[in-house]
Design an enzyme around this catalytic site. Structure first.
Site, PDB file in Angstrom:
ATOM      1  N   GLU A  83      23.420  47.306   7.226  1.00 42.70           N
ATOM      2  CA  GLU A  83      22.936  46.610   6.038  1.00 42.70           C
ATOM      3  C   GLU A  83      21.474  46.226   6.152  1.00 42.70           C
ATOM      4  O   GLU A  83      20.977  45.996   7.250  1.00 42.70           O
ATOM      5  CB  GLU A  83      23.714  45.292   5.874  1.00 42.70           C
ATOM      6  CG  GLU A  83      25.163  45.484   5.577  1.00 42.70           C
ATOM      7  CD  GLU A  83      25.935  44.172   5.618  1.00 42.70           C
ATOM      8  OE1 GLU A  83      25.354  43.101   5.370  1.00 42.70           O
ATOM      9  OE2 GLU A  83      27.144  44.244   5.893  1.00 42.70           O
ATOM     10  N   CYS A 125      15.096  42.273   5.528  1.00 46.11           N
ATOM     11  CA  CYS A 125      15.874  41.928   6.719  1.00 46.11           C
ATOM     12  C   CYS A 125      16.637  43.179   7.135  1.00 46.11           C
ATOM     13  O   CYS A 125      17.378  43.754   6.337  1.00 46.11           O
ATOM     14  CB  CYS A 125      16.833  40.805   6.345  1.00 46.11           C
ATOM     15  SG  CYS A 125      18.017  40.419   7.636  1.00 46.11           S
ATOM     16  N   CYS A 165      27.866  44.480  16.987  1.00 48.50           N
ATOM     17  CA  CYS A 165      27.172  43.623  17.950  1.00 48.50           C
ATOM     18  C   CYS A 165      28.175  43.199  19.009  1.00 48.50           C
ATOM     19  O   CYS A 165      29.355  43.038  18.716  1.00 48.50           O
ATOM     20  CB  CYS A 165      26.634  42.394  17.214  1.00 48.50           C
ATOM     21  SG  CYS A 165      25.703  41.252  18.258  1.00 48.50           S
ATOM     22  N   CYS A 197      29.155  35.835  18.859  1.00 50.09           N
ATOM     23  CA  CYS A 197      28.976  34.492  18.269  1.00 50.09           C
ATOM     24  C   CYS A 197      30.135  34.216  17.314  1.00 50.09           C
ATOM     25  O   CYS A 197      30.483  35.057  16.488  1.00 50.09           O
ATOM     26  CB  CYS A 197      27.645  34.390  17.525  1.00 50.09           C
ATOM     27  SG  CYS A 197      26.215  34.671  18.587  1.00 50.09           S
ATOM     28  N   CYS A 236      29.820  34.489  13.334  1.00 50.10           N
ATOM     29  CA  CYS A 236      29.121  35.649  12.789  1.00 50.10           C
ATOM     30  C   CYS A 236      30.069  36.802  12.454  1.00 50.10           C
ATOM     31  O   CYS A 236      30.912  37.174  13.267  1.00 50.10           O
ATOM     32  CB  CYS A 236      28.074  36.115  13.796  1.00 50.10           C
ATOM     33  SG  CYS A 236      27.106  37.494  13.203  1.00 50.10           S
ATOM     34  N   GLU A 268      21.934  42.666  17.871  1.00 47.66           N
ATOM     35  CA  GLU A 268      21.069  41.824  18.687  1.00 47.66           C
ATOM     36  C   GLU A 268      19.874  42.693  19.122  1.00 47.66           C
ATOM     37  O   GLU A 268      20.032  43.595  19.961  1.00 47.66           O
ATOM     38  CB  GLU A 268      21.862  41.304  19.905  1.00 47.66           C
ATOM     39  CG  GLU A 268      21.024  40.688  21.005  1.00 47.66           C
ATOM     40  CD  GLU A 268      20.030  39.624  20.519  1.00 47.66           C
ATOM     41  OE1 GLU A 268      20.413  38.713  19.783  1.00 47.66           O
ATOM     42  OE2 GLU A 268      18.850  39.739  20.887  1.00 47.66           O
ATOM     43  N   CYS A 290      24.963  38.208   6.544  1.00 50.06           N
ATOM     44  CA  CYS A 290      24.851  39.435   7.317  1.00 50.06           C
ATOM     45  C   CYS A 290      26.195  39.935   7.861  1.00 50.06           C
ATOM     46  O   CYS A 290      27.032  39.172   8.315  1.00 50.06           O
ATOM     47  CB  CYS A 290      23.795  39.229   8.396  1.00 50.06           C
ATOM     48  SG  CYS A 290      24.339  39.201  10.052  1.00 50.06           S
TER      49      CYS A 290
HETATM   50  N1  SAH Z   1      21.468  38.796  16.946  1.00 50.80           N
HETATM   51  C1  SAH Z   1      20.305  38.162  16.416  1.00 50.80           C
HETATM   52  C2  SAH Z   1      19.939  38.563  15.001  1.00 50.80           C
HETATM   53  C3  SAH Z   1      21.028  38.786  14.011  1.00 50.80           C
HETATM   54  S1  SAH Z   1      21.867  37.409  13.337  1.00 50.80           S
HETATM   55  C4  SAH Z   1      20.436  36.670  16.543  1.00 50.80           C
HETATM   56  O1  SAH Z   1      21.464  36.190  16.992  1.00 50.80           O
HETATM   57  O2  SAH Z   1      19.473  35.972  16.245  1.00 50.80           O
HETATM   58  C5  SAH Z   1      20.720  36.631  12.267  1.00 50.80           C
HETATM   59  C6  SAH Z   1      20.893  35.125  12.153  1.00 50.80           C
HETATM   60  O3  SAH Z   1      22.033  34.784  11.354  1.00 50.80           O
HETATM   61  C7  SAH Z   1      21.127  34.464  13.497  1.00 50.80           C
HETATM   62  O4  SAH Z   1      20.387  33.265  13.550  1.00 50.80           O
HETATM   63  C8  SAH Z   1      22.604  34.199  13.445  1.00 50.80           C
HETATM   64  O5  SAH Z   1      22.984  33.230  14.373  1.00 50.80           O
HETATM   65  C9  SAH Z   1      22.786  33.800  12.015  1.00 50.80           C
HETATM   66  N2  SAH Z   1      24.152  33.807  11.524  1.00 50.80           N
HETATM   67  C10 SAH Z   1      25.158  34.650  11.816  1.00 50.80           C
HETATM   68  N3  SAH Z   1      26.282  34.334  11.157  1.00 50.80           N
HETATM   69  C11 SAH Z   1      25.979  33.264  10.396  1.00 50.80           C
HETATM   70  C12 SAH Z   1      26.732  32.469   9.479  1.00 50.80           C
HETATM   71  N4  SAH Z   1      28.011  32.715   9.230  1.00 50.80           N
HETATM   72  N5  SAH Z   1      26.091  31.443   8.871  1.00 50.80           N
HETATM   73  C13 SAH Z   1      24.787  31.195   9.126  1.00 50.80           C
HETATM   74  N6  SAH Z   1      24.034  31.906   9.975  1.00 50.80           N
HETATM   75  C14 SAH Z   1      24.629  32.924  10.614  1.00 50.80           C
END
Ligand code: SAH
Length: 350
Positions: free
Chosen positions: A93, A106, A113, A117, A120, A161, A334
């Site tokens: 995406e 973006c 990934c 987390c 996510c 990531e 995302c």
């Molecule tokens: N892997 C990288 C970049 C991709 S995620 C990272 O962790 O930074 C992009 C951002 O969206 C990150 O800050 C991530 O923690 C956040 N993110 C992911 N899922 C989310 C959610 N459900 N609500 C808010 N932020 C979220």
């Protein structure tokens, strides 16, 4: 023999490849410009390249392209969400956001990934593979072609990531910023990471001028290790040490992402702890009301609670803003579009 990915090559590499084919150096410049400045999708369009050489190129190289399989446009703010299909049919995406100061895209850096987390959507099915430099470039080039507008800034905050795909991402950044190509100043690029400390230390030495965003999301190890498995490898102290080093080496202020999750990390005591963590570090905190993901069950607190958190940080001298939500009507969070699409495909196959 497999054909090579010509869009991922640096001009010097292209020169060497062409020299091996008995071609003069200036052809490399011409081809690079066709690929990255004019952004053609076939060798046939390279009109100043002799037909005989175009045939040889066709035999030895391919020009990567992406297919737009879904395109959702927000009626509220013009945000466009793209679902791109890669050459092996995997999908990623990208989201195009329109601001007064320009267009920001973006993009994704991996298919899936493996960071795990808990909040996510991108990590639910694990990592499928890393994106090639050409595929990351094409996320931008395809959005430019579709929208007819220049992308002025890029954020690596889509699926994946970036620092877990270090070499390809670095090559992508260098290709993207070449004056003879798309010519994006890396001052207009943000790289977001969940905190791979060894790679942040390496990045500090690369002299790229980009903005580093750290997905912090918790002020201490107890909370962070619960929601972000990477914290079990590198704790908050080590991460902060690495951030201070990054600032010392690059002079670039760091941006910290903090997704507020109701009852988990959004209480006044957490704001206080966060402020003390950031003491003396030029930083900006981006507060994000957590995006509820169906499979996860985390909720966001009230607007009042979110604003209180911001005000408390500000009172303690921390620069903090609440992220404005764009594309609320197209579910721009995302990883969610890709998941929806994949499960529809599975249903269709059943
Ligand atoms: N892997 C990288 C970049 C991709 S995620 C990272 O962790 O930074 C992009 C951002 O969206 C990150 O800050 C991530 O923690 C956040 N993110 C992911 N899922 C989310 C959610 N459900 N609500 C808010 N932020 C979220």
């Amino acid at each position: 023999m497999d054909r090579k990915d010509i869009k991922s090559l640096f001009p010097q590499e292209l020169e060497a490849e062409l020299a091996a084919l008995g071609q003069p150096k200036f052809r490399a410049k011409q081809i690079f410009s066709w690929l990255h400045e004019k952004r053609v999708t076939s060798f046939a369009e390279m009109t100043n390249i002799p037909a005989s050489l175009r045939t040889v190129l066709e035999e030895n190289y391919y020009i990567n392209t992406l297919k737009i399989v879904r395109r959702l446009e927000s009626k509220l703010d013009g945000t466009v969400k793209y679902l791109y299909e890669l050459k092996d049919k995997n999908c990623v995406e990208a989201v195009l956001m329109k601001y007064k100061h320009g267009n920001s895209l973006c993009i994704s850096t991996q298919v899936g990934c493996r960071m795990g987390c808990k909040f996510c959507a991108s990590t639910l099915a694990g990592l499928v593979r890393c994106l090639e430099p050409s595929e990351m470039l094409d996320e931008i080039y395809t959005a430019v072609g579709d929208s007819g507008e220049r992308v002025d800034s890029v954020v690596l905050m889509g699926i994946g990531e970036p620092l877990d795909n270090y070499d390809n991402v670095l090559r992508f950044l260098r290709l993207l910023s070449m004056p003879e190509g798309y010519n994006l100043s890396l001052r207009h690029l943000s790289l977001s990471t969940c905190g791979l400390v060894d790679k942040i230390d390496r990045l500090a030495e690369e002299n790229l001028g980009l903005t580093l965003s750290i997905s912090l999301h918790a002020p201490n190890d107890a909370i962070r290790s619960q929601t972000m498995p990477v914290n079990q490898r590198w704790g908050v102290d080590e991460l902060m040490r690495s951030c201070r080093n990054y600032f010392a080496k690059t002079g670039r202020r760091i941006s910290f992402e903090y997704a507020l999750i109701d009852g988990v990390n959004d209480e006044p005591v957490h704001a206080k702890e966060l402020a003390s963590r950031l003491k003396g570090m030029p930083a900006h905190v981006n507060l994000i009301p957590v995006n509820p993901v169906k499979e996860r069950g985390f909720k966001r607190g009230s607007r009042q609670k979110i604003e209180n958190f911001q005000h408390q940080l500000q009172k303690l001298g921390v620069n903090a803003t609440i992220r404005r939500e764009l594309g609320a009507d197209i579910n721009a969070a995302c990883g969610q579009l890709r998941r929806e699409y994949m499960s529809e495909e599975e249903e269709e196959q059943c």
